[in-house]
Motif scaffolding. Structure first.
Motif, PDB file in Angstrom:
ATOM      1  N   ALA A  68       0.803  -1.222   0.000  1.00 38.12           N
ATOM      2  CA  ALA A  68       0.000   0.000   0.000  1.00 38.12           C
ATOM      3  C   ALA A  68       0.836   1.272   0.000  1.00 38.12           C
ATOM      4  CB  ALA A  68      -0.928  -0.008   1.213  1.00 38.12           C
ATOM      5  N   SER A  69       2.089   1.187   0.375  1.00 40.26           N
ATOM      6  CA  SER A  69       2.974   2.361   0.380  1.00 40.26           C
ATOM      7  C   SER A  69       4.419   1.868   0.445  1.00 40.26           C
ATOM      8  CB  SER A  69       2.692   3.253   1.606  1.00 40.26           C
ATOM      9  OG  SER A  69       3.025   2.561   2.786  1.00 40.26           O
ATOM     10  N   GLY A  70       5.344   2.781   0.253  1.00 33.09           N
ATOM     11  CA  GLY A  70       6.751   2.417   0.401  1.00 33.09           C
ATOM     12  C   GLY A  70       7.029   1.940   1.816  1.00 33.09           C
ATOM     13  N   SER A 141      21.119   7.976  -1.443  1.00 37.00           N
ATOM     14  CA  SER A 141      20.357   8.176  -0.218  1.00 37.00           C
ATOM     15  C   SER A 141      19.544   9.469  -0.306  1.00 37.00           C
ATOM     16  CB  SER A 141      21.303   8.212   0.978  1.00 37.00           C
ATOM     17  OG  SER A 141      22.090   9.386   0.929  1.00 37.00           O
ATOM     18  N   ASN A 142      18.498   9.496   0.512  1.00 39.21           N
ATOM     19  CA  ASN A 142      17.589  10.632   0.517  1.00 39.21           C
ATOM     20  C   ASN A 142      17.715  11.358   1.854  1.00 39.21           C
ATOM     21  OD1 ASN A 142      15.414  12.371   0.318  1.00 39.21           O
ATOM     22  ND2 ASN A 142      13.856  10.779   0.567  1.00 39.21           N
ATOM     23  N   PRO A 143      18.086  12.637   1.914  1.00 51.53           N
ATOM     24  CA  PRO A 143      18.247  13.607   0.829  1.00 51.53           C
ATOM     25  C   PRO A 143      19.708  13.931   0.468  1.00 51.53           C
ATOM     26  CG  PRO A 143      18.000  14.792   2.888  1.00 51.53           C
ATOM     27  CD  PRO A 143      18.073  13.319   3.241  1.00 51.53           C
ATOM     28  N   THR A 169      14.614   3.696  -4.523  1.00 53.47           N
ATOM     29  CA  THR A 169      13.546   4.618  -4.941  1.00 53.47           C
ATOM     30  C   THR A 169      14.081   5.788  -5.760  1.00 53.47           C
ATOM     31  OG1 THR A 169      12.218   4.049  -2.995  1.00 53.47           O
ATOM     32  CG2 THR A 169      11.750   6.165  -4.040  1.00 53.47           C
ATOM     33  N   LEU A 170      15.201   6.395  -5.309  1.00 51.05           N
ATOM     34  CA  LEU A 170      15.685   7.586  -6.014  1.00 51.05           C
ATOM     35  C   LEU A 170      16.272   7.249  -7.382  1.00 51.05           C
ATOM     36  CD1 LEU A 170      15.131   9.021  -3.315  1.00 51.05           C
ATOM     37  CD2 LEU A 170      17.202  10.343  -3.684  1.00 51.05           C
ATOM     38  N   ALA A 171      16.721   6.005  -7.529  1.00 49.82           N
ATOM     39  CA  ALA A 171      17.346   5.641  -8.810  1.00 49.82           C
ATOM     40  C   ALA A 171      16.308   5.185  -9.836  1.00 49.82           C
ATOM     41  CB  ALA A 171      18.372   4.534  -8.577  1.00 49.82           C
ATOM     42  N   THR A 191       5.184   5.433  -4.890  1.00 45.62           N
ATOM     43  CA  THR A 191       4.587   6.763  -4.791  1.00 45.62           C
ATOM     44  C   THR A 191       5.382   7.772  -5.624  1.00 45.62           C
ATOM     45  OG1 THR A 191       4.189   6.139  -2.482  1.00 45.62           O
ATOM     46  CG2 THR A 191       3.847   8.448  -3.037  1.00 45.62           C
ATOM     47  N   LYS A 192       6.655   7.484  -5.833  1.00 43.28           N
ATOM     48  CA  LYS A 192       7.564   8.476  -6.443  1.00 43.28           C
ATOM     49  C   LYS A 192       7.574   8.340  -7.967  1.00 43.28           C
ATOM     50  CE  LYS A 192       8.457   9.221  -2.095  1.00 43.28           C
ATOM     51  NZ  LYS A 192       7.619  10.125  -1.348  1.00 43.28           N
ATOM     52  N   ALA A 193       8.751   8.219  -8.577  1.00 41.62           N
ATOM     53  CA  ALA A 193       8.830   8.344 -10.038  1.00 41.62           C
ATOM     54  C   ALA A 193       8.113   7.223 -10.787  1.00 41.62           C
ATOM     55  CB  ALA A 193      10.289   8.400 -10.471  1.00 41.62           C
ATOM     56  N   LEU A 201      -0.265   6.385  -3.514  1.00 41.42           N
ATOM     57  CA  LEU A 201       0.855   5.808  -2.767  1.00 41.42           C
ATOM     58  C   LEU A 201       0.982   4.323  -3.100  1.00 41.42           C
ATOM     59  CD1 LEU A 201      -0.253   8.208  -0.646  1.00 41.42           C
ATOM     60  CD2 LEU A 201       1.561   7.231   0.708  1.00 41.42           C
ATOM     61  N   GLY A 202       2.186   3.825  -3.051  1.00 41.08           N
ATOM     62  CA  GLY A 202       2.389   2.392  -3.292  1.00 41.08           C
ATOM     63  C   GLY A 202       3.825   2.025  -2.964  1.00 41.08           C
ATOM     64  N   GLY A 203       4.057   0.731  -2.799  1.00 39.42           N
ATOM     65  CA  GLY A 203       5.415   0.260  -2.517  1.00 39.42           C
ATOM     66  C   GLY A 203       5.640  -1.090  -3.162  1.00 39.42           C
ATOM     67  N   SER A 319       7.950  15.223  -0.999  1.00 37.49           N
ATOM     68  CA  SER A 319       7.885  14.131  -1.976  1.00 37.49           C
ATOM     69  C   SER A 319       8.766  14.429  -3.193  1.00 37.49           C
ATOM     70  CB  SER A 319       6.457  13.830  -2.412  1.00 37.49           C
ATOM     71  OG  SER A 319       6.400  12.487  -2.891  1.00 37.49           O
ATOM     72  N   LEU A 320       8.824  13.460  -4.094  1.00 37.47           N
ATOM     73  CA  LEU A 320       9.736  13.536  -5.232  1.00 37.47           C
ATOM     74  C   LEU A 320       9.260  12.591  -6.331  1.00 37.47           C
ATOM     75  CD1 LEU A 320      11.800  10.725  -5.035  1.00 37.47           C
ATOM     76  CD2 LEU A 320      12.366  11.948  -2.950  1.00 37.47           C
ATOM     77  N   GLY A 321       9.801  12.791  -7.525  1.00 38.53           N
ATOM     78  CA  GLY A 321       9.533  11.857  -8.624  1.00 38.53           C
ATOM     79  C   GLY A 321       8.269  12.152  -9.414  1.00 38.53           C
TER      80      GLY A 321
HETATM   81  C1  LIG Z   1      13.798   6.691  -0.269  1.00 37.09           C
HETATM   82  C2  LIG Z   1      12.403   6.502   0.248  1.00 37.09           C
HETATM   83  N1  LIG Z   1      12.017   5.289   0.655  1.00 37.09           N
HETATM   84  C3  LIG Z   1      10.789   5.073   1.137  1.00 37.09           C
HETATM   85  C4  LIG Z   1       9.872   6.097   1.256  1.00 37.09           C
HETATM   86  C5  LIG Z   1       8.512   5.828   1.833  1.00 37.09           C
HETATM   87  O1  LIG Z   1       7.566   5.735   0.801  1.00 37.09           O
HETATM   88  P1  LIG Z   1       6.012   6.029   0.978  1.00 37.09           P
HETATM   89  O2  LIG Z   1       5.857   7.495   1.256  1.00 37.09           O
HETATM   90  O3  LIG Z   1       5.418   5.575  -0.325  1.00 37.09           O
HETATM   91  O4  LIG Z   1       5.534   5.213   2.126  1.00 37.09           O
HETATM   92  C6  LIG Z   1      10.227   7.381   0.839  1.00 37.09           C
HETATM   93  C7  LIG Z   1       9.267   8.495   0.955  1.00 37.09           C
HETATM   94  O5  LIG Z   1       9.594   9.628   0.745  1.00 37.09           O
HETATM   95  C8  LIG Z   1      11.527   7.584   0.319  1.00 37.09           C
HETATM   96  O6  LIG Z   1      11.939   8.796  -0.087  1.00 37.09           O
END
Ligand SMILES: Cc1ncc(COP(=O)(O)O)c(C=O)c1O
Length: 371
Positions: A68-70, A141-143, A169-171, A191-193, A201-203, A319-321
């Protein structure tokens, strides 16, 4: 008649159903299935999920389970530590991941060992690890956009019996494929790109290991961290254009470096393909592009806020992507207390570069004129 109906219904369980009727996948809104079909209940499986799992699995080169989300995806991995030993977590991971691990550690559900950038880059974290432990890290890594050598880390983890997990996720799989570099598990915030329109949202968790794949599916079903079929449809729709969007966003992000270089010291600009980054060679080896996220560090919070307030094309949002460019100061978030107050993360969208360029120039002039 009844036999015909059963035949029709069984088509509804075919993840290829989208190909039968047209270019779009079938959205299965069933919560239950007729007896005799290969699924019983929609918390266990759903044909629309299967379609997305096939797509993401193909892109990453493994078996995919969608969530359902990351954070739902990350929880299923962290939960896998419980019966194992220690979670080695990179200190520069996304704040949600760190907060989840810290919470589980505080209530005694797992043993946590935070790994510094230096320990991870030099591989010396391994001296504290035992077989069965798990390493979780992001690259980039984020950010802070730190990069780690996925092939070298995967090798040392495998040699010492650790499971290695990369949040990529970022790549995105268009720029980096951790499983092909030896990682055991790759995780994404869809959720991102990969969905890319800031509307869902999704993972996803992807692995080549069938046992781990079964464990992730079990956790999803029992904990109920399931996506709705409609959300999965939106992600699939976004995924159709993801490669094009990632390419455009990466080009916009890369071009922005040369604007920032005119105003800021290069050491204050973070990007995987930064021409003088100490990890540029690694970036070029394990990524085919730098991605759409750039972080820049202004002298202080006030200068960063003036920059954000002056931006017109970039929305001030987290958020991003997504297709639209966003910017924010990361230190405002829970779990980011250690982040420099002047650090601004920019997520580049797919707008024409000249609009973004003009906007960055005027916002930098405004912010720095008064500092
Ligand atoms: C690198 C990274 N991993 C995981 C997540 C979590 O994802 P979600 O917001 O879809 O639960 C984020 C959210 O910003 C993220 O940037």
């Amino acid at each position: 008649m009844a036999a015909d109906r059963d035949k029709e219904t069984s088509k509804g369980f075919d993840s290829e159903i989208g190909h039968l009727y047209g270019p779009n996948p079938y959205i299965s809104l069933n919560s239950t299935y007729f007896r005799g079909q290969r699924s019983v209940y929609a918390r266990d499986t759903n044909p629309t999920w299967e379609y997305l799992e096939a797509e993401v699995g193909r892109l990453e080169g493994g078996r995919c389970t969608v969530f359902a989300s990351g954070m739902g995806a990350i929880s299923s991995i962290v939960a896998a530590v419980e019966g194992r030993k220690t979670l080695f977590l990179a200190e520069d991971s996304y704040n949600g991941t760190r907060r989840l691990a810290q919470y589980l550690s505080d209530i005694g559900r797992l043993h946590l060992n935070m790994v510094t950038q230096k320990q991870l880059s030099s591989l010396c974290f391994i001296t504290d690890a035992s077989p069965g432990d798990i390493l979780f890290y992001e690259s980039p890594s984020n950010p802070h956009l730190n990069l780690y050598d996925i092939a070298a880390i995967s090798r040392v983890c495998r040699d010492h019996g650790l499971m290695s997990v990369v949040d990529s996720t970022l790549a995105t799989p268009f720029l980096q494929r951790p499983l092909s570099l030896g990682a055991d598990v790759v995780v994404h915030s869809l959720t991102k790109a990969l969905s890319g329109h800031s509307d869902v949202l999704g993972g996803a968790v992807v692995t080549k290991d069938p046992e781990l794949d079964s464990l992730f599916r079990l956790r999803r079903s029992l904990l109920g961290a399931i996506p709705s079929a409609w959300d999965v449809y939106l992600i699939l729709r976004g995924l159709k254009t993801a490669e094009l969007r990632v390419d455009r966003a990466s080009k916009n992000a890369y071009s922005s470096l040369f604007v920032f270089f005119k105003y800021l010291d290069p050491s204050r600009i973070y990007y995987p393909y930064h021409p003088s980054s100490p990890t540029l060679e690694l970036a070029m080896r394990q990524m085919t592009g730098g991605g759409g996220v750039v972080s820049v560090v202004f002298e202080d919070e006030a200068t960063a806020e003036r920059f954000l307030d002056a931006l017109r094309q970039f929305h001030k949002a987290t958020s991003l992507g997504g297709v639209e460019s966003l910017a924010e100061r990361r230190a405002i978030h829970k779990g980011e207390e250690g982040t420099h107050p002047g650090l601004v993360r920019l997520s580049f969208g797919i707008e024409p570069w000249d609009l973004l360029e003009q906007d960055l120039v005027q916002a930098l002039e405004t912010a720095l004129r008064q500092s």
